[in-house]
Design an enzyme around this catalytic site. Structure first.
Site, short mmCIF file in Angstrom:
data_model
loop_
_atom_site.label_atom_id
_atom_site.label_comp_id
_atom_site.label_asym_id
_atom_site.label_seq_id
_atom_site.Cartn_x
_atom_site.Cartn_y
_atom_site.Cartn_z
N CYS A 33 0.83 -1.21 0.00
CA CYS A 33 0.00 0.00 0.00
C CYS A 33 0.86 1.26 0.00
CB CYS A 33 -0.93 0.00 1.20
SG CYS A 33 -0.07 0.01 2.76
N CYS A 103 -2.48 -3.29 8.39
CA CYS A 103 -2.19 -1.94 8.90
C CYS A 103 -1.74 -2.02 10.36
CB CYS A 103 -3.41 -1.04 8.78
SG CYS A 103 -4.29 -1.20 7.23
FE1 FES Z 1 -1.61 0.36 4.18
FE2 FES Z 1 -3.47 0.55 5.89
S1 FES Z 1 -3.72 0.35 3.78
S2 FES Z 1 -1.38 0.56 6.26
#
Ligand code: FES
Length: 145
Positions: A33, A103
């Site tokens: 991400c 996360c």
């Molecule tokens: Fe990457 Fe939450 S989507 S830390």
């Protein structure tokens, strides 16, 4: 989809900021991400975490988990802080949606990276702590992604 506690910590994150000359600092990132989290620890002579701050460039769940993680380690000894796993952080937040579990891992890894930095600087060992793989603060050049 988020619990009240997650929303609360997202909207009013605790312990945001930096610590000058921290006892330990750790920066970790998630390749998928692209989110980044940095934790600063101020640790006294008795190995008690007397202050902790964080900066997160990431999603709402990352902000909420960093916030909760800092609350959970504050006032603990470095050894006790090892018990603040992503599971413990998620429980304290009354859960996270499954797609957001990674996360909370970022928060655990950032704390471990900061503890590792502290342990290295002071030549001590923290039981159960091994060198963080994703501490990107010192390995900017030889990234293997
Ligand atoms: Fe990457 Fe939450 S989507 S830390």
């Amino acid at each position: 989809m988020y619990t009240e506690k997650v929303m609360d910590h997202f909207e009013h994150p605790r312990n945001v900021g930096e610590i000058e000359n921290p006892s330990g600092m750790g920066t970790v990132g998630n390749v998928k991400c692209g989110d980044i989290m940095r934790i600063y620890l101020d640790i006294d002579d008795n190995q008690v975490i007397r202050d902790v701050k964080f900066k997160t460039f990431g999603c709402g769940a990352a902000v909420a988990t960093s916030s909760m993680a800092t609350e959970l380690v504050k006032g603990k000894t470095v050894q006790e802080a090892m018990a603040v796993t992503n599971q413990a952080v998620m429980e304290a937040l009354d859960g996270l949606p499954p797609v957001k579990v990674h996360c909370s891992l970022l928060a655990e890894e950032a704390i471990h990276a900061a503890l590792w930095d502290y342990a290295q600087k002071n030549g001590i060992q923290i039981e159960g702590l091994s060198q963080p793989k994703s501490d990107i603060s010192e390995h900017d050049e030889d990234e293997e992604y």
